[in-house]
Design an enzyme around this catalytic site. Structure first.
Site, PDB file in Angstrom:
ATOM      1  CG  ASP A  89      34.636  23.009  36.273  1.00 50.43           C
ATOM      2  OD1 ASP A  89      34.051  21.994  35.860  1.00 50.43           O
ATOM      3  OD2 ASP A  89      35.374  23.000  37.282  1.00 50.43           O
ATOM      4  CD  GLU A 143      36.332  16.938  37.860  1.00 53.85           C
ATOM      5  OE1 GLU A 143      36.730  15.828  38.228  1.00 53.85           O
ATOM      6  OE2 GLU A 143      37.115  17.822  37.447  1.00 53.85           O
TER       7      GLU A 143
END
Ligand SMILES: *[C@@H]1O[C@H](CO)[C@@H](O)[C@H](O)[C@H]1NC(C)=O
Ligand SMILES: *[C@@H]1O[C@H](CO)[C@@H](O)[C@H](O)[C@H]1NC(C)=O
Length: 576
Positions: A170, A237
């Site tokens: 991400d 994350e």
């Protein structure tokens, strides 16, 4: 990298690239330290003595360049290919394609399977499968919690602990209002001859793609690892990693046991030039974290017949107390900053004499056990400013407050939240005990019950203190022993093999946390390290881009080379 320091971007341009700011923040701190330390200190004009401290020197002996013992012809051909323009071109296309897929994580994301915004990861998975066909044929792929990617390349020797390579899928979102501020559109993956541009180009799809390219290259060359290689890629994350790393790490613990993995490499710190010396700074430590909520409850009533002190006044008194006392600035014996300074004293031509003297004194005395005595070395280094000081001190910031609802009613309830980043050597309890000691006399003074971290978040006629669920201890410090065949020594030898003997590898420190926060039980050897380096674009302050996230292709190819060599060096290593 997840947000590490409170960011205070005001300008849209800065906001547009806050991800970049985050990713380089530890670099910045080290640069700041350099700039300060490079300046000649007042009143200390003696010539820098060429002979370095022996004590300091002995603690930063650099390992020789490390290459794998044997190399067959196809591996040699592969190694040559990585150095060609053909590989570079293909690599640009692969990384650029990854950047083009917007895999943003949003703070208010709902559950996986319900919130559609997670589903951008499906396209990313399809892209990886199409781009790395051999891997998807030859390796076991498990999808953990739908989007977590866990690849296993089974080694031939089951007795060897696996190597785990991490990254995350991400990126942080690009607010619509800031898109115009980008030189090239944030999801263009534009290549300008030097850089690949876009969100995620350096934080950290580059590391994910480099790891995939490494495995694909090795498979292509017919490589057969003895040591199992695991790739573990989370997908949230940037919003703390609970869904991704938080579900991947338990699978590894379950499968390989506690400390059942040889080493982990995840995103993190990189290379930096300071004191006239190029350092590689793998992150071997992270500060801890705790938010403390304080709630004061007092009787209400009409404000025309008030009590002398309302809950707002009482809490204000406590806040003033909190701000009047700072945590101690000190370097615990295990602080990696100490190791970095030792490496500076041993290898850097421009290491400041004043620091060197204090460091020598410190090395000669036994330990920094006497907490009451000021730590002169830390205080000297801290003169560089708050960004360096807070690598050696627990920070406190009173960030959120609320109380009172009506101008003619006494406030019955007032709350405040104090944010803390915990110094190596301190614990969340250090903070909690300190705040308890400050709150106690105030509670007594106003005849309020004190609930200090006893599970009561609030109660009538009381001052209640409670800690946030986000509380995190200081990360266990990764061993940085260079005398034995340790993962750190292999990392160091690999780094010098790729970039040259002039690069000194020293312990680096993170102010924020990566996905590795969930992996502490997996191995003692966690490295938060971006092993790509391009001296031409990464040198000094040139590495700090306040706008336009991007990565140089030289850096990226360097990263691939590093991973190829590291995997092979780890494979042959007898780690005991
Ligand atoms: C690599 O790409 C450049 C620019 O597109 C091109 O000029 C060059 O011929 C390519 N080289 C190879 C070996 O494919
Ligand atoms: C303190 O509070 C208790 C009840 O919470 C009350 O019984 C007592 O009288 C109070 N003392 C003073 C000095 O206000």
């Amino acid at each position: 990298m997840e947000k590490s320091l409170p960011t205070t971007e005001q300008a849209p341009r800065a906001a547009a690239s806050k991800n970049r700011v985050r990713s380089t923040i530890s670099t910045f701190l080290l640069v700041a330290l350099t700039l300060y330390l490079l300046a000649p200190s007042i009143g200390d004009t003696r010539h820098h003595h060429p002979q370095k401290h022996d004590t300091a020197k002995s603690s930063c002996v650099q390992p020789p360049l490390l290459f794998p013992p044997t190399t067959d012809e196809s591996l040699q051909r592969m190694w040559q290919y990585v150095g060609t323009e053909a590989f570079k071109n293909a690599s640009i296309v692969r990384h650029s394609g990854a950047v083009k897929i917007d895999t943003s994580s949003f703070d208010d994301m709902g559950p996986v399977g319900e919130d559609k915004r997670w589903d951008t990861r499906f396209a990313f998975h399809d892209y990886l499968a199409a781009t790395f066909p051999r891997m998807h044929e030859g390796l076991k792929l498990e999808k953990v919690n739908t989007f977590g990617l866990l690849y296993t390349w089974q080694g031939s020797d089951e007795s060897l602990k696996p190597l785990v390579l991490m990254s995350h899928q991400d990126v942080v979102p690009v607010p619509a209002s800031t898109v115009d501020a980008w030189t090239h559109p944030p999801f263009s993956g534009h290549y300008d001859g030097t850089f690949i541009w876009g969100r995620g180009s350096s934080d950290c799809k580059n590391q994910l793609i480099a790891v995939m390219e490494t495995v694909e290259l090795l498979l292509d060359a017919g490589y057969k690892p003895k040591r199992t290689i695991v790739l573990s890629f989370g997908f949230d994350e940037e919003i703390s990693g609970k869904e991704g790393a938080g579900t991947l790490a338990p699978v590894l613990i379950d499968r390989y046991g506690e400390n059942g993995v040889a080493a982990i490499v995840d995103e993190g710190a990189g290379f930096n030039s300071q004191w006239g010396q190029v350092f590689a700074l793998p992150g071997v430590a992270e500060k801890g974290y705790t938010d403390v909520h304080v709630t004061v409850r007092t009787p209400g009533g009409h404000s025309s017949i008030p009590t002398d002190h309302t809950s707002i006044g009482i809490l204000s008194e406590l806040i003033s107390k909190i701000e009047s006392v700072q945590y101690r600035t000190y370097l615990a014996d295990e602080s990696p900053l100490l190791g970095l300074m030792q490496c500076g004293a041993s290898h850097a031509p421009d290491f400041p004499p004043k620091l060197e003297k204090l460091l020598g004194k410190r090395s000669n005395s036994l330990h920094q056990t006497c907490k009451a005595r000021p730590d002169d070395l830390a205080l000297e280094a801290a003169k560089a400013g708050p960004s360096v000081k807070y690598l050696m001190q627990t920070s406190q910031a009173v960030d959120v407050i609320s109380g009172g609802v009506k101008v003619n009613a006494l406030p019955e309830r007032t709350t405040v939240t104090v944010n803390h980043r915990i110094n190596i050597g301190d614990t969340p309890e250090t903070v909690w005990e300190h705040l308890t000691a400050l709150a106690k006399p105030i509670a007594e003074k106003y005849n309020l019950t004190l609930h200090a971290f006893d599970g009561t978040k609030e109660a009538p006629l009381s001052i209640s203190l409670s800690a946030s669920e986000t509380t995190l201890n200081v990360a266990p410090i990764t061993p940085t022993d260079l005398d034995t065949i340790s993962p750190y020594a292999i990392l160091a030898g690999t780094t010098r093999a790729i970039y040259g003997e002039h690069v000194v590898v020293a312990p680096g420190m993170m102010t924020g946390n990566t996905d590795t926060r969930y992996y502490w039980p997996v191995t003692k050897h966690i490295f938060r390290f971006g092993p790509g380096y391009d001296p031409a674009t990464d040198a000094g302050l040139g590495n700090i881009h306040t706008v336009d996230e991007r990565i140089s292709v030289v850096n990226h190819v360097g990263m691939v080379k590093w991973f190829v060599l590291f995997v092979r060096n780890m494979d042959g290593a007898d780690l005991g």
